[in-house]
Write a protein that holds these residues in place. Structure first.
Motif, mmCIF file in Angstrom:
data_model
loop_
_atom_site.group_PDB
_atom_site.id
_atom_site.type_symbol
_atom_site.label_atom_id
_atom_site.label_comp_id
_atom_site.label_asym_id
_atom_site.label_seq_id
_atom_site.Cartn_x
_atom_site.Cartn_y
_atom_site.Cartn_z
ATOM 1 N N GLY A 24 37.877 -31.072 -27.279
ATOM 2 C CA GLY A 24 38.369 -30.778 -25.952
ATOM 3 C C GLY A 24 37.654 -29.657 -25.231
ATOM 4 N N LYS A 25 36.591 -29.142 -25.829
ATOM 5 C CA LYS A 25 35.861 -28.035 -25.211
ATOM 6 C C LYS A 25 34.405 -28.413 -24.999
ATOM 7 C CE LYS A 25 38.766 -24.290 -26.951
ATOM 8 N NZ LYS A 25 38.778 -22.949 -27.616
ATOM 9 N N GLU A 26 33.747 -27.626 -24.157
ATOM 10 C CA GLU A 26 32.336 -27.855 -23.904
ATOM 11 C C GLU A 26 31.486 -27.273 -25.046
ATOM 12 O OE1 GLU A 26 32.378 -27.841 -19.005
ATOM 13 O OE2 GLU A 26 31.246 -26.338 -20.104
ATOM 14 N N ARG A 27 30.299 -27.819 -25.188
ATOM 15 C CA ARG A 27 29.371 -27.288 -26.172
ATOM 16 C C ARG A 27 28.937 -25.879 -25.742
ATOM 17 N NH1 ARG A 27 24.616 -31.161 -28.336
ATOM 18 N NH2 ARG A 27 26.478 -32.493 -28.462
ATOM 19 N N GLU A 28 28.895 -24.960 -26.702
ATOM 20 C CA GLU A 28 28.549 -23.578 -26.387
ATOM 21 C C GLU A 28 27.518 -23.047 -27.373
ATOM 22 O OE1 GLU A 28 31.921 -20.984 -26.846
ATOM 23 O OE2 GLU A 28 32.211 -21.490 -28.948
ATOM 24 N N LEU A 29 26.717 -22.116 -26.894
ATOM 25 C CA LEU A 29 25.740 -21.462 -27.754
ATOM 26 C C LEU A 29 26.453 -20.569 -28.765
ATOM 27 C CD1 LEU A 29 22.779 -20.586 -28.443
ATOM 28 C CD2 LEU A 29 23.133 -18.734 -26.787
ATOM 29 N N THR A 55 36.332 -23.640 -35.977
ATOM 30 C CA THR A 55 36.291 -25.074 -36.281
ATOM 31 C C THR A 55 35.631 -25.837 -35.139
ATOM 32 O OG1 THR A 55 38.265 -24.998 -37.679
ATOM 33 C CG2 THR A 55 37.702 -27.119 -36.677
ATOM 34 N N ALA A 56 34.601 -26.608 -35.480
ATOM 35 C CA ALA A 56 33.841 -27.337 -34.463
ATOM 36 C C ALA A 56 32.770 -28.179 -35.152
ATOM 37 C CB ALA A 56 33.175 -26.363 -33.492
ATOM 38 N N ILE A 57 32.104 -28.990 -34.358
ATOM 39 C CA ILE A 57 30.870 -29.624 -34.811
ATOM 40 C C ILE A 57 29.730 -28.686 -34.409
ATOM 41 C CG2 ILE A 57 29.366 -31.623 -34.680
ATOM 42 C CD1 ILE A 57 31.815 -33.261 -33.829
ATOM 43 N N TYR A 61 24.485 -24.535 -31.662
ATOM 44 C CA TYR A 61 25.554 -24.672 -30.694
ATOM 45 C C TYR A 61 26.748 -25.282 -31.418
ATOM 46 C CZ TYR A 61 22.257 -23.930 -26.830
ATOM 47 O OH TYR A 61 21.352 -23.386 -25.949
ATOM 48 N N ARG A 62 27.905 -25.182 -30.795
ATOM 49 C CA ARG A 62 29.076 -25.822 -31.379
ATOM 50 C C ARG A 62 29.951 -26.407 -30.282
ATOM 51 N NH1 ARG A 62 32.358 -20.465 -33.638
ATOM 52 N NH2 ARG A 62 33.023 -19.655 -31.591
#
Length: 115
Positions: free
Chosen positions: A42-47, A90-92, A37-38
């Protein structure tokens, strides 16, 4: 208790590639689903992508044809090959293992796509 150890994040230029790895240990069932997931700022975690023991996969539309998920059942490790990376990737990135109705999460690894 399940432990997930992630590696492979970093800084890459647009169009580049990265490979994430996640090794699972602890109390593991014979059947489970591993995935990534990422979460961007400012965004929700997504698959992003998931794979079961039998090789069945599921991808987010935004990464199809660019990312590939795979797993080594012997090493209990899941990989995410990310190609043609875009700034919006770009994300965690978090590793996930789902079994017995429960999810376990890794601590996350940063992926930054920037020139």
């Amino acid at each position: 208790q399940v432990q997930l150890a992630e590696s492979g994040g970093g800084l890459v230029q647009p169009g580049g590639s990265l490979r994430l790895s996640c090794a699972a240990s602890g109390s593991l069932f014979s059947i489970n689903v591993m995935g990534w997931y990422r979460q961007a700022p400012g965004k929700e975690r997504e698959l992003v992508a998931a794979i079961d023991n039998f090789g069945g996969t599921n991808y987010a539309d935004s990464v199809k044809d660019r990312f590939a998920i795979s797993r080594d059942n012997g090493k209990i490790t899941v990989y995410l090959q990310m190609n043609s990376l875009k700034p919006e990737d770009t994300a965690i990135y978090y590793c996930n293992l789902y079994q017995g109705g429960r999810s376990s999460w890794g601590q996350g690894t940063h992926v930054i796509v920037s020139s």
